[in-house]
Design a protein around this motif. Structure first.
Motif, PDB file in Angstrom:
ATOM      1  N   GLY A 236      -2.467   2.895  -4.284  1.00  0.00           N
ATOM      2  CA  GLY A 236      -2.169   4.403  -4.075  1.00  0.00           C
ATOM      3  C   GLY A 236      -2.544   5.177  -5.328  1.00  0.00           C
TER       4      GLY A 236
ATOM      5  N   THR B 170       3.074   5.632  -4.613  1.00  0.00           N
ATOM      6  CA  THR B 170       2.842   4.209  -4.635  1.00  0.00           C
ATOM      7  C   THR B 170       3.921   3.389  -4.914  1.00  0.00           C
ATOM      8  OG1 THR B 170       1.506   2.667  -5.963  1.00  0.00           O
ATOM      9  CG2 THR B 170       2.746   4.488  -7.310  1.00  0.00           C
TER      10      THR B 170
ATOM     11  N   SER C 187      -1.438   8.316   0.173  1.00  0.00           N
ATOM     12  CA  SER C 187      -2.494   9.074  -0.560  1.00  0.00           C
ATOM     13  C   SER C 187      -1.506   9.752  -1.793  1.00  0.00           C
ATOM     14  CB  SER C 187      -3.227   9.979   0.017  1.00  0.00           C
ATOM     15  OG  SER C 187      -2.521  11.083   0.835  1.00  0.00           O
TER      16      SER C 187
ATOM     17  N   GLU D 101       0.887  -1.260   0.031  1.00  0.00           N
ATOM     18  CA  GLU D 101      -0.021  -0.011  -0.048  1.00  0.00           C
ATOM     19  C   GLU D 101       0.957   1.124   0.023  1.00  0.00           C
ATOM     20  OE1 GLU D 101      -2.681   0.615   3.109  1.00  0.00           O
ATOM     21  OE2 GLU D 101      -3.689  -1.429   2.757  1.00  0.00           O
TER      22      GLU D 101
END
Length: 170
Positions: free
Chosen positions: A66, A43, A40, A37
């Motif tokens: 993400g 990634t 926000s 993960e």
């Protein structure tokens, strides 16, 4: 200005640690494969694959959960690129032309320092248009790749959930 390995480590270690904190690992799932993960804003890069299709070859950069990274690109006929220490390197898979891709706010490691990128750093392909893919850098939130191409440099790129897709036309 020349950098020694020791000065590079002193300069880049805190920045690498900050990048590692930006990409936390996903919780393990019992039946499904665990995918890293991301926060926000970034990634994790998981791997690369390629295949031939009618009229084009397609390269897929697989990503973790993400926000999709910002992608920039450029072409070259020399196969040379600069490292974060400003040294010139050359592509391992020689070809007629090269496509360089930068994924901004993407990483190769999770927050625990575990590698998330599972493909080889240099991956030759025997495809008509794509001869190989190589990791050429990963620094300050950037994951950088280069594609070794045949004589064609006509390409298109788009993003889908959890991947960046590059079509190289013959």
């Amino acid at each position: 200005m020349r950098f020694t390995r020791r000065s590079q480590l002193r300069a880049f270690t805190p920045l690498a640690a900050a990048a590692l904190l930006a990409c936390p690992a996903a919780p393990a799932a019992s039946a499904a494969e665990a995918r890293p993960e991301a926060s926000s804003s970034d990634t994790c890069t998981l791997g690369v694959r390629a295949a031939a299709h009618p009229g084009r070859d397609r390269v897929v950069l697989d990503l973790g959960e993400g926000t999709l990274p910002e992608v920039s690109s450029g072409t070259s006929t020399t196969g040379s690129y600069h490292t974060p220490a400003d040294t010139t390197q050359y592509m391992a898979v020689r070809a007629a032309s090269y496509l360089f891709l930068k994924l901004f706010l993407a990483h190769f490691y999770d927050s625990a320092g575990n590698p998330t990128y599972k493909s080889p750093d240099v991956q030759p392909f025997g495809l008509p248009a794509v001869k190989g893919v190589q990791v050429v850098g990963g620094f300050e939130g950037r994951a950088e790749f280069a594609l070794s191409l045949g004589p064609s440099t006509r390409y298109s790129a788009f993003t889908q959930p959890n991947r960046v897709v590059i079509g190289v036309y013959r």
